[in-house]
Structure formats: C-alpha cells, structure tokens
Design a protein around this motif. Structure first.
Motif, PDB file in Angstrom:
ATOM      1  N   GLU A 144     -38.936  65.867 -24.567  1.00  0.00           N
ATOM      2  CA  GLU A 144     -39.291  64.569 -25.149  1.00  0.00           C
ATOM      3  C   GLU A 144     -38.813  64.472 -26.590  1.00  0.00           C
ATOM      4  OE1 GLU A 144     -43.364  62.736 -23.371  1.00  0.00           O
ATOM      5  OE2 GLU A 144     -43.587  64.566 -24.541  1.00  0.00           O
ATOM      6  N   VAL A 145     -38.904  65.566 -27.329  1.00  0.00           N
ATOM      7  CA  VAL A 145     -38.452  65.581 -28.724  1.00  0.00           C
ATOM      8  C   VAL A 145     -36.962  65.306 -28.773  1.00  0.00           C
ATOM      9  CG1 VAL A 145     -38.222  66.954 -30.828  1.00  0.00           C
ATOM     10  CG2 VAL A 145     -40.272  67.185 -29.409  1.00  0.00           C
ATOM     11  N   GLN A 146     -36.216  65.942 -27.858  1.00  0.00           N
ATOM     12  CA  GLN A 146     -34.768  65.780 -27.874  1.00  0.00           C
ATOM     13  C   GLN A 146     -34.363  64.354 -27.506  1.00  0.00           C
ATOM     14  OE1 GLN A 146     -33.165  68.242 -29.271  1.00  0.00           O
ATOM     15  NE2 GLN A 146     -35.193  69.172 -29.346  1.00  0.00           N
ATOM     16  N   TRP A 147     -34.995  63.798 -26.478  1.00  0.00           N
ATOM     17  CA  TRP A 147     -34.599  62.467 -26.032  1.00  0.00           C
ATOM     18  C   TRP A 147     -35.119  61.379 -26.965  1.00  0.00           C
ATOM     19  CZ3 TRP A 147     -30.950  60.394 -23.483  1.00  0.00           C
ATOM     20  CH2 TRP A 147     -31.034  59.053 -23.081  1.00  0.00           C
ATOM     21  N   GLN A 148     -36.373  61.473 -27.364  1.00  0.00           N
ATOM     22  CA  GLN A 148     -36.979  60.422 -28.168  1.00  0.00           C
ATOM     23  C   GLN A 148     -36.550  60.471 -29.632  1.00  0.00           C
ATOM     24  OE1 GLN A 148     -38.727  57.901 -27.058  1.00  0.00           O
ATOM     25  NE2 GLN A 148     -38.900  58.612 -24.956  1.00  0.00           N
ATOM     26  N   LEU A 149     -36.231  61.663 -30.148  1.00  0.00           N
ATOM     27  CA  LEU A 149     -35.907  61.783 -31.575  1.00  0.00           C
ATOM     28  C   LEU A 149     -34.461  62.177 -31.834  1.00  0.00           C
ATOM     29  CD1 LEU A 149     -38.147  61.013 -33.489  1.00  0.00           C
ATOM     30  CD2 LEU A 149     -39.108  61.973 -31.412  1.00  0.00           C
ATOM     31  N   THR A 150     -34.019  63.334 -31.334  1.00  0.00           N
ATOM     32  CA  THR A 150     -32.645  63.769 -31.603  1.00  0.00           C
ATOM     33  C   THR A 150     -31.643  62.732 -31.118  1.00  0.00           C
ATOM     34  OG1 THR A 150     -33.316  66.083 -31.372  1.00  0.00           O
ATOM     35  CG2 THR A 150     -30.959  65.615 -31.323  1.00  0.00           C
ATOM     36  N   GLY A 171     -34.815  58.344 -39.636  1.00  0.00           N
ATOM     37  CA  GLY A 171     -33.928  59.327 -40.241  1.00  0.00           C
ATOM     38  C   GLY A 171     -34.280  59.803 -41.627  1.00  0.00           C
ATOM     39  N   THR A 172     -35.292  59.237 -42.278  1.00  0.00           N
ATOM     40  CA  THR A 172     -35.623  59.642 -43.640  1.00  0.00           C
ATOM     41  C   THR A 172     -36.296  61.009 -43.656  1.00  0.00           C
ATOM     42  OG1 THR A 172     -37.802  58.586 -43.572  1.00  0.00           O
ATOM     43  CG2 THR A 172     -35.944  57.244 -44.319  1.00  0.00           C
ATOM     44  N   VAL A 173     -36.108  61.754 -44.733  1.00  0.00           N
ATOM     45  CA  VAL A 173     -36.802  63.050 -44.863  1.00  0.00           C
ATOM     46  C   VAL A 173     -38.085  62.916 -45.662  1.00  0.00           C
ATOM     47  CG1 VAL A 173     -34.722  64.456 -44.614  1.00  0.00           C
ATOM     48  CG2 VAL A 173     -35.439  63.714 -46.901  1.00  0.00           C
ATOM     49  N   TRP A 174     -38.217  61.853 -46.457  1.00  0.00           N
ATOM     50  CA  TRP A 174     -39.372  61.744 -47.347  1.00  0.00           C
ATOM     51  C   TRP A 174     -40.656  61.324 -46.639  1.00  0.00           C
ATOM     52  CZ3 TRP A 174     -39.975  56.615 -46.597  1.00  0.00           C
ATOM     53  CH2 TRP A 174     -38.836  55.798 -46.549  1.00  0.00           C
ATOM     54  N   SER A 175     -40.597  61.007 -45.374  1.00  0.00           N
ATOM     55  CA  SER A 175     -41.795  60.631 -44.614  1.00  0.00           C
ATOM     56  C   SER A 175     -42.273  61.751 -43.697  1.00  0.00           C
ATOM     57  CB  SER A 175     -41.507  59.383 -43.769  1.00  0.00           C
ATOM     58  OG  SER A 175     -40.398  59.629 -42.904  1.00  0.00           O
ATOM     59  N   LYS A 176     -41.782  62.962 -43.911  1.00  0.00           N
ATOM     60  CA  LYS A 176     -42.026  64.045 -42.954  1.00  0.00           C
ATOM     61  C   LYS A 176     -42.504  65.339 -43.613  1.00  0.00           C
ATOM     62  CE  LYS A 176     -38.496  62.333 -39.747  1.00  0.00           C
ATOM     63  NZ  LYS A 176     -38.101  61.161 -40.557  1.00  0.00           N
ATOM     64  N   LEU A 177     -43.119  66.172 -42.773  1.00  0.00           N
ATOM     65  CA  LEU A 177     -43.411  67.571 -43.095  1.00  0.00           C
ATOM     66  C   LEU A 177     -42.722  68.431 -42.047  1.00  0.00           C
ATOM     67  CD1 LEU A 177     -47.178  68.107 -44.066  1.00  0.00           C
ATOM     68  CD2 LEU A 177     -45.155  68.481 -45.491  1.00  0.00           C
ATOM     69  N   TYR A 178     -41.997  69.445 -42.507  1.00  0.00           N
ATOM     70  CA  TYR A 178     -41.281  70.353 -41.604  1.00  0.00           C
ATOM     71  C   TYR A 178     -41.851  71.759 -41.734  1.00  0.00           C
ATOM     72  CZ  TYR A 178     -37.735  66.660 -42.285  1.00  0.00           C
ATOM     73  OH  TYR A 178     -37.075  65.462 -42.386  1.00  0.00           O
ATOM     74  N   LYS A 179     -42.010  72.432 -40.610  1.00  0.00           N
ATOM     75  CA  LYS A 179     -42.395  73.840 -40.665  1.00  0.00           C
ATOM     76  C   LYS A 179     -41.233  74.614 -41.307  1.00  0.00           C
ATOM     77  CE  LYS A 179     -44.794  75.422 -37.214  1.00  0.00           C
ATOM     78  NZ  LYS A 179     -45.161  75.952 -35.870  1.00  0.00           N
ATOM     79  N   ARG A 180     -41.540  75.395 -42.324  1.00  0.00           N
ATOM     80  CA  ARG A 180     -40.476  76.097 -43.054  1.00  0.00           C
ATOM     81  C   ARG A 180     -39.723  77.055 -42.146  1.00  0.00           C
ATOM     82  NH1 ARG A 180     -40.278  80.670 -47.063  1.00  0.00           N
ATOM     83  NH2 ARG A 180     -42.474  81.005 -46.647  1.00  0.00           N
ATOM     84  N   SER A 181     -40.415  77.682 -41.210  1.00  0.00           N
ATOM     85  CA  SER A 181     -39.744  78.600 -40.284  1.00  0.00           C
ATOM     86  C   SER A 181     -38.733  77.860 -39.415  1.00  0.00           C
ATOM     87  CB  SER A 181     -40.778  79.315 -39.409  1.00  0.00           C
ATOM     88  OG  SER A 181     -41.543  78.387 -38.660  1.00  0.00           O
ATOM     89  N   LEU A 182     -39.000  76.577 -39.093  1.00  0.00           N
ATOM     90  CA  LEU A 182     -38.060  75.777 -38.310  1.00  0.00           C
ATOM     91  C   LEU A 182     -36.799  75.504 -39.115  1.00  0.00           C
ATOM     92  CD1 LEU A 182     -37.327  73.849 -35.903  1.00  0.00           C
ATOM     93  CD2 LEU A 182     -38.433  72.034 -37.237  1.00  0.00           C
ATOM     94  N   LEU A 203     -28.546  63.461 -40.799  1.00  0.00           N
ATOM     95  CA  LEU A 203     -27.926  64.706 -40.333  1.00  0.00           C
ATOM     96  C   LEU A 203     -28.888  65.881 -40.464  1.00  0.00           C
ATOM     97  CD1 LEU A 203     -24.194  64.703 -41.537  1.00  0.00           C
ATOM     98  CD2 LEU A 203     -25.091  64.437 -39.223  1.00  0.00           C
ATOM     99  N   PHE A 204     -29.615  65.940 -41.566  1.00  0.00           N
ATOM    100  CA  PHE A 204     -30.614  66.999 -41.751  1.00  0.00           C
ATOM    101  C   PHE A 204     -31.640  66.937 -40.624  1.00  0.00           C
ATOM    102  CE2 PHE A 204     -34.577  68.767 -43.307  1.00  0.00           C
ATOM    103  CZ  PHE A 204     -34.202  69.878 -44.062  1.00  0.00           C
ATOM    104  N   ASN A 205     -32.088  65.726 -40.300  1.00  0.00           N
ATOM    105  CA  ASN A 205     -33.095  65.575 -39.252  1.00  0.00           C
ATOM    106  C   ASN A 205     -32.551  65.888 -37.867  1.00  0.00           C
ATOM    107  OD1 ASN A 205     -35.675  64.812 -40.379  1.00  0.00           O
ATOM    108  ND2 ASN A 205     -34.663  62.971 -41.152  1.00  0.00           N
ATOM    109  N   ILE A 206     -31.306  65.520 -37.584  1.00  0.00           N
ATOM    110  CA  ILE A 206     -30.719  65.864 -36.283  1.00  0.00           C
ATOM    111  C   ILE A 206     -30.713  67.374 -36.109  1.00  0.00           C
ATOM    112  CG2 ILE A 206     -28.560  65.890 -34.961  1.00  0.00           C
ATOM    113  CD1 ILE A 206     -27.970  63.101 -36.062  1.00  0.00           C
ATOM    114  N   GLU A 207     -30.335  68.077 -37.166  1.00  0.00           N
ATOM    115  CA  GLU A 207     -30.317  69.532 -37.115  1.00  0.00           C
ATOM    116  C   GLU A 207     -31.712  70.092 -36.894  1.00  0.00           C
ATOM    117  OE1 GLU A 207     -27.385  72.706 -39.223  1.00  0.00           O
ATOM    118  OE2 GLU A 207     -28.346  71.235 -40.524  1.00  0.00           O
ATOM    119  N   ALA A 208     -32.696  69.565 -37.626  1.00  0.00           N
ATOM    120  CA  ALA A 208     -34.069  70.052 -37.501  1.00  0.00           C
ATOM    121  C   ALA A 208     -34.646  69.730 -36.126  1.00  0.00           C
ATOM    122  CB  ALA A 208     -34.933  69.449 -38.601  1.00  0.00           C
TER     123      ALA A 208
END
Length: 393
Positions: A144-150, A171-182, A203-208
């Motif tokens: 679901e993550v891949q289809w709905q987001l990536t 696609g913005t990064v400023w509205s998110k929290l990312y696990k550092r290990s990810l 692009l950063f978000n596609i990678e994450a």
C-alpha cells in the motif's frame, strides 16, 4: 543520550522570520528534540539570531557553513542528526505547539517509518488549510505504501490527472517525520537544484518511501506554510529548466524501472503536466526574448521528444475543462495557441497572487536566489476555492 527527534532547519538570509520559527520549535509540548540549524552562508543577521537563541536553549545546535544551497544545507544538517526520528522545517514557516508530540505518538504507537501531517497556508491577512479528502488518520503498510505513496510521488494516474495542483501535494519534506534508520538504510539525500531545477523534496521522498514499510497521514493542519509576499511576484526565467527537468525525470525513471507499467504511465503524466510550468517559465517577463522568440522557444519545447511523447500518451480525457484546452493545444504542438493560453494563465495567476499576497515566487528562506521555494502549483492559483476543494485528493 540521543533525543527522540532531530529537526533540520536550512537558513539563508531569514533574519526577520527566524524568531517566529525558532519560538515555535523551542516551545513544543514535546521537548526531547534537537534543532540542527544550518546557517548556509547568510549575509544578514541570521547567525546572530541563532547565537542568541542557542545561548538560551542548548537544544539548538548551529552549523555555520559556506553557501551551498538548500540541498547541500539539508544534507549537512542530516549528517549531524542523532534523533530516532528526523524532521525538516523551513525558517520562514512555523509549527503548531503540539505538532511533534502528535506525530511522534502516531509513529511510536505502531512503529511507523514515516508520518505526515496536513498544513495551513498563511497569507498574512488570512489562512487557508490545505484540503485532503481523507479521514483524520490514514495508515498504510507494505505494498500500500508503494502504490499509494511512491507511485503517486512519481506521478498521477486516472482521475488524479484532473488535479494538476495536487501533483506534489505529498512531496514536501517539511510536513513529515522520518525514522532515522530508514533514511540511513535508503541512503536518502537531496540532489542539488542546479541539476534538477525543482522537486528535490519529491526525489528525497521517493527514495525514502521506496524503502518504507509503513506510513501514517494525520489529516491535521499542524504545519504553517508562510506565503505572504514582501518581494516581487515575478518569476525568474530559467533558460536551462527543461534540461534540468529531464535530469529529474531520469532520476524518477530509476525508481519506476522494473515496477508495473502504471508507474511508467504515472511518470509520463508528470512529464506532460510539467509542460505548463515549463511554458510559464518561457513566457515569464524576465525572459528577454521577444514574443516571436518566446513562441519559437515553446515550439522547440513541444518538439522535444521527451515532452512530445509524453503529451501524445497523456490522459487528456481525465482533465477538467480548465486544462483540457491547454493540453490539447500542447499535444498538437500549436505553438501560438499555447503561447496565448499561457499568457492568459500567467495573467490570471499573477492577479490571484497579488490578491492573496502569496509568496510562491518570492526569494525563499534557506535557499539561494536562483532556487525555487517549493514545487510550483500554478494550476492551484487559477481555480476557485470550490473547485480546489472539489478536485483535492
């Protein structure tokens, strides 16, 4: 002991706005945070503001560097993060006092890789929450993550094409929290805007997201995105933008490759939709070319294989009437009609920007003057409030 959250703030000449941003971060209800403030070669009093705040609160850590642009500043900030989760904030924006408490609670409750919240656009004289037609909390796992987001980050499909203003809403990064290990596992970093022109966040978000197993969206406008304009609303003409975008598409193609055919169609739709932004770049008043020169540039743009092929396959039937005429003319490479439509679009957009005093095209915090603040949503500036709400996804 490492904090729960690290927040990266890239700063370039934002002395006037920094106190508002820093106050909102340092007065969070969740206090186990560190703020990595990267002073990216500011020539105003930004560094002095940072030093003043740092003396009062040790959670603010200053990284003073030579100017390298927003991507370089964010990458440098990432290298100093020690928190379990990482967030980003632009220094002319601010956050609600409970933003990181709510987002971290949601993340820890189910061990989530990425959390995203909604946001409010701040125009100085009024506010306008960004509308998402979703429940208060949406959770995605696995495929679901891949289809709905990536996939959605790569480009729209079907009825999503009807809302070009939503192209990079996720696609913005400023509205998110990312696990550092990810982020470490995915090797996420920001590409220099000199190479891709725009969409470094996407692009950063596609990678994450391509490495994420779980995602939560909180439909709560906790982030405040400043769009009140104190600068010129005119765009800065970028003669290499079409070439930069083709580099951007090559990067996205690497993620689409090997996936289902829908991913390739999604990228194709993105390329076709981007003809609008590239056309507006050409008709910009800062472009020194004559009218005939601009029409010639539009003709050359539409004749480029990457854009011609994308338009030929573009799902025009899914467009609203507002955009069907424009993309039909572009599809048939009708340079003069496309030019005239772009001039009307630009006039309407400029009128809307003046009316709202929005700062879409003002020089940005944390960026050099040649860098765009955020992904342009030109289409959104032309739709009425009711149309925007109806077309939101």
């Amino acid at each position: 002991m490492s904090p729960a959250i690290s927040i990266v703030v890239p700063i370039f000449n934002m002395e006037a706005y920094l106190p508002r941003c820093l106050d909102s971060l340092l007065h969070q209800t969740f206090r186990d945070i560190e703020i990595i403030a990267v002073n990216d070669g500011s020539t105003d009093g930004s560094l002095k503001v940072l030093e003043s705040y740092s003396e009062r609160d040790s959670r603010l850590k200053i990284i003073d560097s030579d100017n390298q642009g927003v991507s370089g500043a964010r990458n440098l900030g990432l290298s100093y993060c020690t928190g379990q989760y990482i967030g980003f904030v632009d220094p002319d924006d601010w956050v609600s006092s409970t933003m990181y408490e709510q987002m971290l609670d949601a993340a820890l409750d189910q061990d989530i890789d990425i959390v995203m919240c909604a946001y409010t656009r701040e125009f100085g004289t009024h506010t306008k929450p960004k509308h998402y037609s979703l429940p208060d909390k949406s959770i995605y796992h696995g495929e679901e993550v891949q289809w709905q987001l990536t996939r959605r980050l790569i480009g729209p499909l079907g009825v999503e094409v009807a809302s070009p203003e939503q192209l990079d809403a996720w696609g913005t990064v400023w509205s998110k929290l990312y696990k550092r290990s990810l982020i470490r596992k995915a090797g996420c970093s920001f590409i220099d805007l000199k190479e891709i022109g725009s969409n470094e966040d996407t692009l950063f978000n596609i990678e994450a997201f391509s490495h994420a197993e779980s995602f939560i969206f909180l439909n709560r406008p906790l982030y405040h995105y400043w769009r009140a304009n104190t600068e010129s609303i005119t765009t800065c003409y970028k003669p290499l933008l079409d070439q930069q975008f083709q580099t951007l598409y090559q990067c996205m193609e690497l993620f689409a490759k090997g996936r289902s055919v829908e991913y390739r169609q999604a990228l194709n739709n993105r390329i076709a939709l981007n003809v609008l932004g590239l056309g507006l770049n050409i008709v910009s008043t800062s472009n020194p070319a004559s009218v005939f020169g601009k029409v010639s540039q539009i003709k050359q743009l539409l004749s480029q294989r990457v854009f011609g092929d994308a338009l030929a396959k573009f799902e025009i039937r899914n467009c609203t009437s507002v955009w069907r005429l424009f993309y039909t003319a572009a599809k048939w490479r009708l340079a003069w009609p496309v030019y005239l439509l772009l001039m009307v679009i630009d006039m309407m957009r400029t009128k809307s920007i003046r009316r709202n005093r929005s700062g879409i095209y003002s020089y940005p915090a944390g960026r050099d003057y040649h860098e765009s603040r955020r992904t342009r949503d030109d289409a959104n500036e032309l739709l009425s409030a009711n149309e925007q709400k109806r077309l939101s996804v």
